[in-house]
Write a protein that holds these residues in place. Structure first.
Motif, mmCIF file in Angstrom:
data_model
loop_
_atom_site.group_PDB
_atom_site.id
_atom_site.type_symbol
_atom_site.label_atom_id
_atom_site.label_comp_id
_atom_site.label_asym_id
_atom_site.label_seq_id
_atom_site.Cartn_x
_atom_site.Cartn_y
_atom_site.Cartn_z
ATOM 1 N N GLU A 295 0.894 -1.339 -0.090
ATOM 2 C CA GLU A 295 -0.069 0.061 -0.126
ATOM 3 C C GLU A 295 0.790 1.406 -0.076
ATOM 4 O OE1 GLU A 295 -2.483 -0.590 3.116
ATOM 5 O OE2 GLU A 295 -3.909 -1.854 2.391
ATOM 6 N N ALA A 296 1.723 1.255 0.699
ATOM 7 C CA ALA A 296 2.929 2.413 0.842
ATOM 8 C C ALA A 296 3.412 2.750 -0.660
ATOM 9 C CB ALA A 296 3.941 2.132 1.891
ATOM 10 N N MET A 297 3.916 1.611 -1.143
ATOM 11 C CA MET A 297 4.432 1.517 -2.598
ATOM 12 C C MET A 297 3.516 2.088 -3.313
ATOM 13 S SD MET A 297 6.680 -1.947 -3.053
ATOM 14 C CE MET A 297 8.083 -2.269 -2.144
ATOM 15 N N GLY A 298 2.222 1.793 -3.319
ATOM 16 C CA GLY A 298 1.226 2.283 -4.230
ATOM 17 C C GLY A 298 1.201 3.741 -4.087
ATOM 18 N N ARG A 299 0.793 4.167 -2.643
ATOM 19 C CA ARG A 299 0.734 5.719 -2.690
ATOM 20 C C ARG A 299 1.895 6.560 -3.233
ATOM 21 N NH1 ARG A 299 -0.929 3.521 2.281
ATOM 22 N NH2 ARG A 299 0.956 4.000 3.464
ATOM 23 N N LYS A 300 3.023 5.835 -3.116
ATOM 24 C CA LYS A 300 4.281 6.456 -3.335
ATOM 25 C C LYS A 300 4.218 6.670 -5.052
ATOM 26 C CE LYS A 300 9.197 6.495 -3.307
ATOM 27 N NZ LYS A 300 10.486 5.742 -3.139
ATOM 28 N N LEU A 301 3.781 5.540 -5.788
ATOM 29 C CA LEU A 301 3.853 5.629 -7.155
ATOM 30 C C LEU A 301 2.662 6.594 -7.535
ATOM 31 C CD1 LEU A 301 4.150 1.881 -7.981
ATOM 32 C CD2 LEU A 301 5.784 3.636 -8.423
ATOM 33 N N LYS A 302 1.650 6.494 -6.799
ATOM 34 C CA LYS A 302 0.728 7.676 -7.244
ATOM 35 C C LYS A 302 1.054 8.954 -7.070
ATOM 36 C CE LYS A 302 -4.506 8.000 -7.082
ATOM 37 N NZ LYS A 302 -4.896 7.570 -8.110
ATOM 38 N N THR A 303 1.792 9.440 -6.044
ATOM 39 C CA THR A 303 2.070 10.695 -6.052
ATOM 40 C C THR A 303 3.266 11.049 -7.043
ATOM 41 O OG1 THR A 303 2.331 10.336 -3.456
ATOM 42 C CG2 THR A 303 3.737 12.113 -4.315
ATOM 43 N N GLN A 304 4.309 9.802 -7.292
ATOM 44 C CA GLN A 304 5.133 10.270 -8.589
ATOM 45 C C GLN A 304 4.306 10.606 -9.641
ATOM 46 O OE1 GLN A 304 7.663 6.749 -8.157
ATOM 47 N NE2 GLN A 304 9.102 7.934 -6.696
ATOM 48 N N GLU A 305 3.221 9.630 -9.962
ATOM 49 C CA GLU A 305 2.470 9.829 -11.221
ATOM 50 C C GLU A 305 1.880 11.281 -11.143
ATOM 51 O OE1 GLU A 305 -1.537 7.947 -13.181
ATOM 52 O OE2 GLU A 305 -1.012 7.282 -11.223
#
Length: 91
Positions: free
Chosen positions: A50-60
């Protein structure tokens, strides 16, 4: 991305599964303790994913903002060039 196409997340998941399997093979525990341990590890893994998903969403989102700004800058430059071109043609 690596040559097998797993990427960072895929490599992490594969490593977690292999590590858990080896741990189960060499850990002399009761079945109840092992099930609790597996549940705890799965919860930890879920949190990390979930943390990786949030980080990827922020980067996106950041990449999208940057791309939109560059598009706006290019549109402005193109508009300026068209105005200069029309001004040069009318002279």
């Amino acid at each position: 991305m690596d040559k097998f196409g797993y990427g960072l997340l895929g490599t992490f998941v594969i490593g977690a599964v292999v590590g858990a399997s080896v741990g189960l093979l060499f850990a002399p525990q009761k079945g109840e303790d092992t099930r609790k341990w597996i549940g705890d590890k799965l919860n930890d893994l879920e949190g990390e994913v979930e943390a990786m998903g949030r980080k990827l969403k922020t980067q996106e989102s950041k990449a999208e903002e940057t791309l939109n700004k560059k598009i706006q800058d290019l549109e402005k430059q193109l508009g300026d060039l068209l105005k200069k071109s029309k001004t040069a043609e009318s002279k």
